[in-house]
Design an enzyme around this catalytic site. Structure first.
Site, PDB file in Angstrom:
ATOM      1  N   HIS A 239     -32.274 -15.937  22.349  1.00  0.00           N
ATOM      2  CA  HIS A 239     -33.591 -16.022  21.730  1.00  0.00           C
ATOM      3  C   HIS A 239     -34.685 -15.447  22.628  1.00  0.00           C
ATOM      4  O   HIS A 239     -35.522 -14.649  22.181  1.00  0.00           O
ATOM      5  CB  HIS A 239     -33.910 -17.490  21.404  1.00  0.00           C
ATOM      6  CG  HIS A 239     -35.236 -17.687  20.737  1.00  0.00           C
ATOM      7  ND1 HIS A 239     -36.400 -17.923  21.440  1.00  0.00           N
ATOM      8  CD2 HIS A 239     -35.595 -17.652  19.425  1.00  0.00           C
ATOM      9  CE1 HIS A 239     -37.414 -18.044  20.600  1.00  0.00           C
ATOM     10  NE2 HIS A 239     -36.958 -17.888  19.366  1.00  0.00           N
TER      11      HIS A 239
ATOM     12  N   CYS B  72     -28.899  -4.296  12.256  1.00  0.00           N
ATOM     13  CA  CYS B  72     -30.156  -4.902  12.699  1.00  0.00           C
ATOM     14  C   CYS B  72     -29.995  -5.740  13.955  1.00  0.00           C
ATOM     15  O   CYS B  72     -30.915  -6.452  14.351  1.00  0.00           O
ATOM     16  CB  CYS B  72     -30.764  -5.751  11.582  1.00  0.00           C
ATOM     17  SG  CYS B  72     -29.703  -7.112  11.028  1.00  0.00           S
TER      18      CYS B  72
END
Length: 456
Positions: A66, A390
């Site tokens: 993250h 992606c």
């Protein structure tokens, strides 16, 4: 120069300032603008602090964690996984300590280095008007170049890049920064409109900035541990031993325990498309384990009035091996696929992408991953479906992008800082393919890439 800690260079750049060690998200309100965030690892609820940080340093995580993904989108230097390189940042660094973060090389130095103070942000030069630069033109490519985006407030700025649209819009920023409460909790207390309006406003900002270029929204893909961190979340979320492989993505959307929450997301998409007239907003369904799961989700969308059509496309995020193996079956319910190379690599190689101990095994360029992507493109095109990618791989590895172009991928979606270089690289790869076709003297494809290695 004294090196304090080192780690993986997750988002390049150089920054200097005062360290602020935060071990619990409950204390992020204490974080000040321009400080350097030092923590164990970030999650969606850390975004408000991340947006104020001059740089980020974490103990754990890999190149697709993250902290790495968000830092690249925000354009701030980031080093992750320091604990696996010898010293945990939260132990080696102290709050208030002057440090310099060299995230290009993955090193944190003691003190403020002179070269860090001479750095002039690109935005300052552009806004000041004192610097005159020539207008650069960018090549037109047959392969569409999309951009990954999560923070709606960056939409106007990012939309000025030479991108053909948004190939991955993440919802998680909006939940963390604008809503902050669990959808089922808001339904319980009688305020479901906060979800619909909050999401719709975020979607609108991005779709309006890029209109008429498409914006592909990925429906929510929080893990249960992340949903629990939203206000009221503890009542509705189980404790899971492995949230990465747990109740996430499509499996939540049709589950009786969460379906009403998913319907609010669908309503938000409808509001943007119908009330605001922004028909360039499409959707993508993440982490779909079985064909039956996909069928159920598409049926719920149909029932809510969100149906596939000429101006509304539905993509499947291909990030589980079953999505590749059964691509012909999944193709019945979608208009296209988008390879989520982060989770696909993790699941093909059996490596936790957030675990620094096995981080050296995680590599999107592994032959098993390349074979899978090649097979997906072949099958999807046979059924008239488009394929994009992606994940982080095209943003980090130009050779991976070259492989994708050679296989006939329809589009690649990269981080904002990689849009220009990727467009130029793709143009060069396409020209090489054309030249090889004319001369008949191009490189022969590696036979190891064949899904079926046996000769026909």
């Amino acid at each position: 120069r004294k090196v304090l800690v080192s780690g993986l260079p997750a988002s390049p750049g150089l920054a200097a300032g005062k360290a602020h060690v935060i071990l619990d998200v409950k204390h992020i309100d204490e974080f000040q603008d321009g400080e350097i965030l030092v923590t164990e690892m970030t999650a969606p609820d850390w975004v408000p602090a991340m947006k104020k940080a001059k740089a980020i340093v974490t103990n754990s995580g890999g190149m697709t964690c993250h902290a790495a993904i968000v830092s690249r989108e925000l354009g701030i230097p980031c080093i992750v996984g320091t604990a696996s390189r010898g010293a945990a940042a939260t132990e080696a660094l102290k709050t208030g300590q002057d440090i310099t973060v060299d995230a290009t090389n993955g090193v944190v130095y003691e003190g403020i280095l002179e070269e860090a103070t001479k750095q002039v942000p690109a935005a300052t030069a552009a806004e000041g008007g004192a610097v005159v630069t020539a207008v650069e033109s960018y090549p037109i490519t047959g392969t569409k170049i999309y951009v990954n985006l999560g923070e709606p407030d960056l939409a106007d700025k990012v939309s000025k890049l030479p991108a053909d649209g948004v190939g991955l819009m993440r919802e998680e920023f909006i939940w963390a920064s604008y809503i902050g409460e669990h959808p089922l909790y808001l339904i319980k207390v009688g305020h479901p409109e906060k979800v619909v309006n909050g999401l719709a406003e975020g979607f609108r900002k991005v779709a309006q900035a890029f209109n008429p270029r498409p914006v592909v929204l990925r429906f929510s893909d929080f893990k249960t541990s992340e949903y629990r961190d939203l206000k009221g979340g503890e009542e509705f979320e189980p404790q899971e031993p492995s949230p990465l492989l747990g109740w996430r993505g499509a499996s939540r959307y049709y589950d009786p325990k969460y379906i009403e929450g998913f319907k609010l997301e669908v309503q938000a998409v409808k509001k943007v498309r119908e009330e605001y007239g922004l028909k360039n907003l499409w959707v993508m369904i993440p982490f779909t384990r079985t064909v039956d799961e996909l069928r159920k989700v598409v049926e719920i969308m149909d029932e809510q009035g969100l149906r596939r059509g000429p101006d509304f496309k539905v993509w499947l995020m291909a990030e589980i091996p079953s999505n590749i193996i059964l691509a012909d079956k999944f193709a019945q319910y979608v208009d296209g696929f988008s390879v989520g190379s982060n989770d696909l690599t993790m699941l093909i190689l059996g490596t936790d992408r957030d675990n620094g101990t096995v981080g050296h095994i995680f590599d999107e360029r592994n032959l098993a991953v390349l074979r899978a992507v090649k097979q997906l493109i072949k099958v999807a095109h046979h059924y008239g479906k488009t394929v994009s990618v992606c994940g982080q791989a095209p943003s980090v590895y130009p050779e991976f992008t070259k492989f994708l172009v050679e296989q006939g991928i329809d589009s690649v979606s990269v981080n904002p800082d990689a849009v220009i270089s990727t467009r130029k690289n793709v143009a060069a790869y396409e020209q090489r393919i054309l030249l090889d076709g004319i001369t008949k003297k191009g490189m022969v494809e590696d036979p190891d890439l064949r899904w079926d290695p046996f000769p026909e």
